[in-house]
Design a protein around this motif. Sequence first.
Motif, short mmCIF file in Angstrom:
data_model
loop_
_atom_site.label_atom_id
_atom_site.label_comp_id
_atom_site.label_asym_id
_atom_site.label_seq_id
_atom_site.Cartn_x
_atom_site.Cartn_y
_atom_site.Cartn_z
N UNK A 175 56.55 36.08 3.25
CA UNK A 175 56.25 34.76 3.80
C UNK A 175 57.42 33.83 3.56
N UNK A 181 57.92 29.57 3.01
CA UNK A 181 57.14 28.39 2.69
C UNK A 181 58.01 27.16 2.85
N UNK A 240 57.92 22.74 3.34
CA UNK A 240 57.06 21.58 3.04
C UNK A 240 56.20 21.18 4.23
N UNK A 241 54.91 21.06 3.97
CA UNK A 241 53.99 20.60 5.00
C UNK A 241 53.58 21.64 6.02
N UNK A 242 54.20 22.82 5.97
CA UNK A 242 53.89 23.85 6.97
C UNK A 242 53.07 24.99 6.41
N UNK A 243 52.86 25.03 5.11
CA UNK A 243 52.12 26.12 4.52
C UNK A 243 52.94 27.40 4.52
N UNK A 244 52.27 28.49 4.26
CA UNK A 244 52.93 29.80 4.25
C UNK A 244 52.85 30.42 5.64
N UNK A 288 53.77 33.90 7.86
CA UNK A 288 54.02 35.33 7.68
C UNK A 288 55.20 35.77 8.53
N UNK A 296 58.57 34.04 -0.15
CA UNK A 296 57.59 34.60 -1.08
C UNK A 296 57.19 35.99 -0.64
N UNK A 316 51.35 37.14 -5.52
CA UNK A 316 52.66 36.67 -5.11
C UNK A 316 53.71 36.82 -6.20
N UNK A 345 59.04 33.80 -5.93
CA UNK A 345 59.77 33.20 -4.83
C UNK A 345 61.27 33.25 -4.98
#
Lengths: 113, 112
Positions: free
Chosen positions: A35, A37, A39-43, A45, A90, A104, A107
């Motif tokens: 994944x 990651x 900011x503000x966008x989530x994880x 795939x 991640x 997980x 990172x």
Amino acid sequence: DVKVTQSSRYLVKRTGEKVFLECVQDMDHENMFWYRQDPGLGLRLIYFSYDVKMKEKGDIPEGYSVSREKKERFSLILESASTNQTSMYLCASIMTGRDSPLHFGNGTRLTVT
Amino acid sequence: GESVGLHLPTLSVQEGDNSIINCAYSNSASDYFIWYKQESGKGPQFIIDIRSNMDKRQGQRVTVLLNKTVKHLSLQIAATQPGDSAVYFCAEIMGSWGKFQFGAGTQVVVTP
């Protein structure tokens, strides 16, 4: 306890470089994931693998490839790094079957300059 | 709650108080839900999970509530401590193991 280990915590690469991110898990999980990651966008795939030498595209595979030569290791490859690939990456793994959480790694923060 | 845009919503909690973190999930067919905690510089850490045939599940100092009618999930942390400061996000899984959908997260800040 499951341990998912990512080889680098921080990486700084130049635009156009080929970048390898490595991930190893020690619980004999069949399934592994990459994944990113932001900011503000989530994880989101990138790719996943459900067995050795098997791979499936996730939601944002463009600009990435993966390699799964051994069950415990899943590598993410940036063929030609670009600045928009600056992100936290991640790795995760999970046992086969329903209703199990992803485990997980800590990172890899990649900066492409 | 879940964020829209680039900035995470922030929940500021006084040490010792209870925290409630909310998550609106997207798919009514989702049947398994997880809460993760992510401390600065670390990967997400599993906190607690709940299956869709349950409304509530309790762990150590944490409780997850699931309201399928309004597609809402919440995490309650009792007696919040400084070590609880982190980003918390929910995940929903529909059907097969590969289909995880993650929320953007809520930043919890514990003040003395």
